[in-house]
Design a protein around this motif. Structure first.
Motif, PDB file in Angstrom:
ATOM      1  N   GLN A 382       0.892  -1.426   0.017  1.00  0.00           N
ATOM      2  CA  GLN A 382      -0.612  -0.141   0.034  1.00  0.00           C
ATOM      3  C   GLN A 382       0.896   0.911   0.238  1.00  0.00           C
ATOM      4  OE1 GLN A 382      -3.599   0.835  -0.281  1.00  0.00           O
ATOM      5  NE2 GLN A 382      -2.695   2.326  -0.642  1.00  0.00           N
ATOM      6  N   TYR A 418       7.465   5.262  -8.569  1.00  0.00           N
ATOM      7  CA  TYR A 418       6.591   4.163  -8.637  1.00  0.00           C
ATOM      8  C   TYR A 418       6.742   3.505  -9.726  1.00  0.00           C
ATOM      9  CZ  TYR A 418       2.843   6.505  -6.835  1.00  0.00           C
ATOM     10  OH  TYR A 418       1.996   7.457  -5.631  1.00  0.00           O
ATOM     11  N   TYR A 422       7.562  -1.539  -9.101  1.00  0.00           N
ATOM     12  CA  TYR A 422       7.833  -3.289 -10.292  1.00  0.00           C
ATOM     13  C   TYR A 422       9.156  -3.475 -10.483  1.00  0.00           C
ATOM     14  CZ  TYR A 422       3.897  -0.765 -11.549  1.00  0.00           C
ATOM     15  OH  TYR A 422       2.682  -0.232 -11.527  1.00  0.00           O
ATOM     16  N   ARG A 490      -2.078   4.580  -3.887  1.00  0.00           N
ATOM     17  CA  ARG A 490      -1.999   3.221  -4.715  1.00  0.00           C
ATOM     18  C   ARG A 490      -1.992   2.264  -3.842  1.00  0.00           C
ATOM     19  NH1 ARG A 490       0.714   5.374 -10.261  1.00  0.00           N
ATOM     20  NH2 ARG A 490       0.255   3.882 -10.843  1.00  0.00           N
ATOM     21  N   PHE A 492      -0.470  -1.851  -3.908  1.00  0.00           N
ATOM     22  CA  PHE A 492       0.130  -3.276  -5.525  1.00  0.00           C
ATOM     23  C   PHE A 492      -0.157  -4.716  -4.841  1.00  0.00           C
ATOM     24  CE2 PHE A 492       1.352   0.952  -6.009  1.00  0.00           C
ATOM     25  CZ  PHE A 492       2.205   1.712  -7.420  1.00  0.00           C
ATOM     26  N   TYR A 512       2.208  -5.955  -9.664  1.00  0.00           N
ATOM     27  CA  TYR A 512       1.381  -5.310 -10.424  1.00  0.00           C
ATOM     28  C   TYR A 512       0.569  -4.394  -9.561  1.00  0.00           C
ATOM     29  CZ  TYR A 512      -1.263  -9.704 -10.668  1.00  0.00           C
ATOM     30  OH  TYR A 512      -2.123 -10.779 -10.059  1.00  0.00           O
ATOM     31  N   GLU A 513      -0.077  -3.450 -10.412  1.00  0.00           N
ATOM     32  CA  GLU A 513      -1.399  -2.585  -9.027  1.00  0.00           C
ATOM     33  C   GLU A 513      -2.602  -3.139  -9.477  1.00  0.00           C
ATOM     34  OE1 GLU A 513      -2.875   2.068  -9.033  1.00  0.00           O
ATOM     35  OE2 GLU A 513      -1.253   1.118 -10.523  1.00  0.00           O
ATOM     36  N   ARG A 514      -2.847  -3.275  -8.423  1.00  0.00           N
ATOM     37  CA  ARG A 514      -4.840  -3.860  -7.824  1.00  0.00           C
ATOM     38  C   ARG A 514      -5.454  -2.176  -7.912  1.00  0.00           C
ATOM     39  NH1 ARG A 514      -6.335  -7.426  -2.337  1.00  0.00           N
ATOM     40  NH2 ARG A 514      -4.968  -8.485  -3.663  1.00  0.00           N
ATOM     41  N   THR A 515      -5.634  -1.890  -9.175  1.00  0.00           N
ATOM     42  CA  THR A 515      -6.194  -0.646  -9.502  1.00  0.00           C
ATOM     43  C   THR A 515      -7.426  -0.254  -8.980  1.00  0.00           C
ATOM     44  OG1 THR A 515      -5.020  -1.071 -11.839  1.00  0.00           O
ATOM     45  CG2 THR A 515      -6.687   0.280 -11.663  1.00  0.00           C
ATOM     46  N   SER A 518      -7.532   0.626  -2.413  1.00  0.00           N
ATOM     47  CA  SER A 518      -6.775   1.288  -0.963  1.00  0.00           C
ATOM     48  C   SER A 518      -7.095   0.120  -0.029  1.00  0.00           C
ATOM     49  CB  SER A 518      -6.628   1.859  -0.634  1.00  0.00           C
ATOM     50  OG  SER A 518      -5.749   2.837   0.078  1.00  0.00           O
TER      51      SER A 518
END
Length: 526
Positions: A382, A418, A422, A490, A492, A512-515, A518
């Motif tokens: 987070q 950010y 990755y 954001r 991830f 990868y992002e958990r779009t 939060s």
């Protein structure tokens, strides 16, 4: 732009100023069901009732946090029906032996006796029936009486079950259901038991019944009447009303019922207000008075189990009962986007502030949070942006346990961009960490805290993060919400054990992002 506690995504209650200083407006919605106290913990009160004592609203209910089942009764107070202060257990459940189930004492109801200046607690003790206790304060501690409460002798062979006690026009009443395990009509599948509602007056000291009761049933006298429970009683426009549900103990939906009569002796008319009570079970009716007009709004209060099967995750919904000219109430509006405005009297007591109210960087207190249990599959990161410069002190996260054997590991860190999240071989700046065993957490969504122990100085605009790890067959659970319209948050994720490049070209990061999501957290500064 930083993330602050001032951001509100979904508003459950807003305060508006009217001509009377203590007059406010409550806005209830069907979407926000989980409530939190001023320390950031989930309000841990099931089978609950809200009462107004000493210029504050008090919410009482059974706690599930310590054992995963009903154990003791907790109290919360609020002046605005938004910010709830935790007052603790109203008695020590470890020392109470009068209730079945190690001090469970279910379905608490409290009334005030102005003659003795005592608050009287009634609780369901299980097969032995009801027990009473008294205290000089609404928060207790309550001391149990030697008095054995008695109901109408005609029910001596049955088990007293769900009930309410309430004061109507200065007189105390109990409405209770009587379980009949010997009913020959009981089915092999359902219903295995029948239960009927009855009403009695209380004695003048409010600590017993007169042992004379009257049935609360419609002329249909059918299986709906024979499966009624979780009652509450109130008066509106000259009539007595009893809210109830069909059998649904700690489940996520039941028929919502409303009985009406001019007398406790009946006859009673019955309405079905909702087929599933908006995925909840009614627990009580909260009467809110508008100090400007003198009008009273009766608010239907249900508890529910949102997003999971654990009773301890029970949420709350509130919506006003709207009556027509015949005395009938409109059906409940269970649509997701339903919103209700209710004028009410704001309390004027002093409320203790909690640590969540001092947070600088935080997710919205009034967002719509849902349980997520996936630590067996994912590592989570987070991230947020520091909203001020200063000394970061701690970061807190809402977590619920199960039957874990693997500790929950949390690490607060600082990172550059950010893209670093990755990238392989990136090393963050560690600010603090903690490892927690299951017995250091609770079965409800209480907060766990990471103290910042190094590199605490941050600058406004810095990228900060919280790493969450706890792979286990019984996953740890946290809370998430939708970040639509909010910048700077954001989340991830990284699959457990995935530590190499992915994709057909071998250039896809395992992170990868958990779009648009939060976790619920807050950060404090020294």
């Amino acid at each position: 732009m930083g993330v602050t506690r001032g951001i509100v995504v979904v508003l459950w209650l807003a305060l508006g100023t009217l001509s009377t200083p203590l007059s406010s407006t409550a806005i209830f919605t069907n979407t926000r069901r989980l409530l939190f106290d001023t320390d950031g913990n989930q309000v841990d009160a099931y089978g609950s009732k809200v009462s107004f004592f000493e210029n504050e609203y008090y919410l009482y209910g059974n706690s599930f946090s310590t054992k995963g089942e009903a154990f003791g009764i907790k109290s919360y107070s609020s002046v605005d029906l938004e910010s709830w202060t935790y007052n603790g257990f109203i008695f020590n459940p470890e020392e109470v032996t009068v209730c079945q189930g190690s001090g469970a004492c279910g379905r608490p109801h409290i009334v005030y006796n102005p003659n003795t200046k005592q608050y009287i607690l009634w609780a369901n003790a299980g097969s032995s029936g009801y027990v009473v206790a008294s205290a000089s304060r609404p928060t207790g501690p309550f001391e149990f009486s030697n008095i054995t409460t008695a109901i109408d002798p005609q029910f001596n062979g049955l088990q007293p079950a769900d009930f309410t006690v309430e004061i109507v026009d200065g007189k105390g009443y109990i409405v209770f259901s009587a379980l009949n395990f010997m009913d020959p009509s009981a089915g092999s599948i359902w219903p295995p038991v029948t239960q009927t509602l009855h009403i009695s007056e209380l004695t003048d000291d409010l600590m017993n019944t007169t042992m004379i009761s009257y049935p609360v049933a419609s002329t249909a006298d059918d299986l709906i009447d024979d499966a009624a429970e979780s009652p509450d009683i109130f008066k509106h426009d000259g009539s007595l009303y009893i809210s109830a549900s069909n059998t649904c103990g700690y489940c996520n939906g039941s028929i919502g019922l409303l009985y009406r009569s001019y007398s406790i002796e009946g006859p009673w008319t019955r309405q079905i207000l909702a087929g599933y009570s908006c995925n909840g079970q009614v627990e009580g009716v909260l009467q809110l008075s508008d100090p400007e007009t003198g009008n009273t709004t009766n608010v239907w209060h249900s508890t529910t189990v949102p997003g999971g099967v654990r009773t301890g995750w029970g949420g709350h919904i509130f919506q006003p009962l709207i009556f027509d000219g015949t005395g009938n109430a409109q059906e409940l509006d269970c649509s997701d986007d339903a919103s209700f405005s209710v004028p009410f009297k704001k309390g004027n007591a002093t409320t203790t502030k909690g640590k969540a109210t001092k947070a600088v960087d935080a997710t919205p207190a009034l967002a719509v949070y849902a349980p997520v249990c996936d630590s067996d599959s994912f590592l989570l990161y987070q991230t947020w942006i520091a909203s001020k410069s200063g000394e970061l002190q701690s970061v807190s996260l809402n977590v619920a346990r199960g039957s874990q054997t693997v500790p929950l590991s949390l690490t607060v860190f600082k990172f550059g961009t950010y893209n670093d999240i990755y990238a392989p071989n990136y090393k963050w700046t560690k600010l603090g960490s903690v490892s927690l065993n299951a017995n250091q957490t609770s079965y409800t969504f209480d907060t766990v805290t990471v103290q910042v122990s190094s590199n605490a100085t941050v600058t406004e605009g810095d990228h900060l993060g919280l790493a969450i790890s706890g792979q286990d067959f019984s996953p740890w659970c946290h809370l998430e919400f939708s970040t639509d319209g909010i910048s700077g948050l954001r989340l991830f994720q990284q699959g457990q054990g995935q530590n190499s490049w992915r994709g057909s070209k071998g250039d896809t990061s395992p992170v990868y992002e958990r779009t648009g999501k939060s976790v619920k957290f807050f950060a404090t500064y020294a």
